[in-house]
Design an enzyme around this catalytic site. Structure first.
Site, PDB file in Angstrom:
ATOM      1  N   GLY A  26       0.823  -1.223   0.000  1.00  0.00           N
ATOM      2  CA  GLY A  26       0.000   0.000   0.000  1.00  0.00           C
ATOM      3  C   GLY A  26       0.846   1.257   0.000  1.00  0.00           C
ATOM      4  N   GLN A  30      -1.092   7.665   1.768  1.00  0.00           N
ATOM      5  CA  GLN A  30      -0.591   8.928   2.327  1.00  0.00           C
ATOM      6  C   GLN A  30       0.828   8.808   2.910  1.00  0.00           C
ATOM      7  OE1 GLN A  30      -2.832  10.412   5.657  1.00  0.00           O
ATOM      8  NE2 GLN A  30      -2.074  12.518   5.434  1.00  0.00           N
ATOM      9  N   LEU A  31       1.167   7.648   3.485  1.00  0.00           N
ATOM     10  CA  LEU A  31       2.419   7.535   4.232  1.00  0.00           C
ATOM     11  C   LEU A  31       3.552   6.854   3.479  1.00  0.00           C
ATOM     12  CD1 LEU A  31       0.930   6.088   7.548  1.00  0.00           C
ATOM     13  CD2 LEU A  31       1.201   8.474   6.932  1.00  0.00           C
ATOM     14  N   ASP A  52       1.900  -1.840  -4.416  1.00  0.00           N
ATOM     15  CA  ASP A  52       0.542  -1.294  -4.298  1.00  0.00           C
ATOM     16  C   ASP A  52      -0.311  -1.932  -5.384  1.00  0.00           C
ATOM     17  OD1 ASP A  52      -0.401   1.585  -2.773  1.00  0.00           O
ATOM     18  OD2 ASP A  52      -1.785   0.682  -4.210  1.00  0.00           O
ATOM     19  N   ILE A  53      -1.632  -1.860  -5.178  1.00  0.00           N
ATOM     20  CA  ILE A  53      -2.550  -2.318  -6.227  1.00  0.00           C
ATOM     21  C   ILE A  53      -2.710  -1.217  -7.277  1.00  0.00           C
ATOM     22  CG2 ILE A  53      -4.669  -1.508  -5.086  1.00  0.00           C
ATOM     23  CD1 ILE A  53      -5.967  -4.181  -5.975  1.00  0.00           C
ATOM     24  N   ASN A  70      -1.611  -7.072  -5.055  1.00  0.00           N
ATOM     25  CA  ASN A  70      -2.936  -7.014  -4.443  1.00  0.00           C
ATOM     26  C   ASN A  70      -2.830  -7.825  -3.157  1.00  0.00           C
ATOM     27  OD1 ASN A  70      -5.554  -7.470  -3.652  1.00  0.00           O
ATOM     28  ND2 ASN A  70      -6.295  -8.083  -5.687  1.00  0.00           N
ATOM     29  N   TYR A 159     -13.902   0.122   9.883  1.00  0.00           N
ATOM     30  CA  TYR A 159     -12.448   0.377   9.955  1.00  0.00           C
ATOM     31  C   TYR A 159     -11.920   0.052  11.352  1.00  0.00           C
ATOM     32  CZ  TYR A 159      -8.230   3.412   9.852  1.00  0.00           C
ATOM     33  OH  TYR A 159      -6.955   3.933   9.921  1.00  0.00           O
ATOM     34  N   LYS A 163      -9.373  -2.941  12.595  1.00  0.00           N
ATOM     35  CA  LYS A 163      -8.073  -2.619  13.192  1.00  0.00           C
ATOM     36  C   LYS A 163      -7.928  -3.273  14.577  1.00  0.00           C
ATOM     37  CE  LYS A 163      -5.814  -0.407  10.017  1.00  0.00           C
ATOM     38  NZ  LYS A 163      -4.526  -0.887   9.491  1.00  0.00           N
TER      39      LYS A 163
HETATM   40  C1  AKB Z   1      -9.082   8.149   9.245  1.00  0.00           C
HETATM   41  O1  AKB Z   1      -9.525   9.293   9.402  1.00  0.00           O
HETATM   42  O2  AKB Z   1      -9.780   7.177   8.960  1.00  0.00           O
HETATM   43  C2  AKB Z   1      -7.607   7.933   9.488  1.00  0.00           C
HETATM   44  C3  AKB Z   1      -7.348   7.468  10.873  1.00  0.00           C
HETATM   45  C4  AKB Z   1      -7.531   8.368  12.004  1.00  0.00           C
HETATM   46  O3  AKB Z   1      -6.989   6.339  11.069  1.00  0.00           O
HETATM   47  N1  AKB Z   1      -6.879   9.126   9.216  1.00  0.00           N
END
Ligand code: AKB
Length: 333
Positions: A26, A30-31, A52-53, A70, A159, A163
């Site tokens: 990936g 951003q990073l 990256d894909i 992928n 998300y 995580k």
């Molecule tokens: C998001 O906003 O989803 C990310 C995060 C805080 O993990 N930047």
């Protein structure tokens, strides 16, 4: 496949000038490219492989090794790990909070199945594995101010749920198989050179571009929604420090990191002070407001500061605004 690696993750002492072979998934997010740049300076260009894909630009391709990957294709990842004799995987591929609410099926596949693939391969080949977590792993029942490392974790976004799964599975593989798994809970990351995508904290990057373009901004979060944030360079430096920290200094596998907290209104005031007193902000909260409302206001990262000396440099809105405009204006010349 045979594992032709000679160094085990537990033995790999990056601090002792060993140059590991790193695979970054990936890397076009951003990073990725900022982290890769830093790693290539230290470990050598050929030792850090981006993947990256997404299709890379010619500039990315000319910077150093890149392989299309992928993360749902376990065999392809395994091929690259073996072919390149990889020691460390930095697994950045993920669908972030806002996009995850729009496309939960894809978020589940990328964030859970993609991570499982990498985790299992890291175990099989005894690799070191770093995967970022997020303040989004916390939820509405978590204490919101100075949220500690160990607390209630009942996120209400896809998300966040994926995580928490990632953190727990990494800890489990560390306990059960001795895998050198490491993770940091990132706040919102603010960067000038790379755009975020699909996150709830993205407004805090978009606002700078909008200030330059139209001297105004429409925020999708309310004026008083305070969230933890960090400038990209502090995130990259902290991540490198953490990946390189000797195993014995780590008392846990997952740490909070934090630099500063601000609301859209406070950021707008910072922009008015340093950029233009006529800068205008309007508030038009959308579905991302409901996500932000479940997240912490600030994170307690004292254990990261104690164990591996995390020490971010940009700790005020004024210093963040200054560096962002310096960088963005330099790009325009
Ligand atoms: C998001 O906003 O989803 C990310 C995060 C805080 O993990 N930047």
């Amino acid at each position: 496949f045979s594992n032709s690696r000679t160094v085990n993750s537990a033995d790999l002492d990056i601090t002792n000038n060993e140059k590991p072979k790193v695979l970054v998934t990936g890397c076009l997010g951003q990073l990725g490219m900022a982290l890769i740049k830093k790693m290539r300076e230290k470990y050598g260009v050929e030792n850090v492989i981006g993947s990256d894909i997404k299709v890379p630009t010619d500039e990315v391709l000319s910077d150093g090794p890149f392989v299309p990957l992928n993360v749902l294709d376990k065999e392809a990842i395994e091929n690259e790990i073996v072919r390149n004799k990889v020691d460390v995987v930095v697994h950045l591929s993920a669908i972030l909070s806002a996009l995850g609410e729009k496309k939960p099926d894809i978020a589940l596949r990328v964030n859970v199945s993609g991570f499982q693939n990498v985790l299992e391969l890291a175990r099989k080949y005894n690799l070191k594995l770093f995967c970022p977590s997020t303040m989004g792993a916390f939820g509405p029942s978590t204490p919101r101010v100075n949220t500690p490392d160990l607390t209630v974790m009942r996120p209400t976004t896809i998300y966040g749920i994926t995580k928490v799964h990632m953190e727990l599975m990494g800890e489990y593989y560390n306990e059960k198989y001795g895998l050198d798994f490491r993770s940091l809970r990132y706040p919102g990351i603010i960067s000038a050179d790379s755009a975020p995508g699909g996150g709830t904290t993205d407004y805090a990057v978009d606002i700078f571009h909008s200030a330059l373009k139209s001297n105004s901004f429409v925020s999708f979060l309310n004026k008083d929604t305070s969230l933890p944030m960090m400038y990209l360079d502090d995130c990259i430096d902290g991540t490198m420090q953490f990946i390189e920290a000797p195993n014995k200094s780590l008392k846990q596998r997952v740490y909070n990191i934090h630099a500063l907290t601000f609301s859209p209104q406070e950021l707008a005031e910072g922009i008015q002070e340093q950029w233009s007193k006529d800068f205008k902000i309007h508030y038009n909260p959308d579905y991302r407001q409901a996500i932000a409302d479940t997240w912490p206001i600030s994170l307690d990262d004292s254990i990261a500061r104690r164990d591996w000396k995390f020490d971010p440099k940009i700790n005020t809105v004024a210093s963040l605004v200054k560096i962002m405009f310096e960088k963005l204006q330099a790009q325009r010349i």
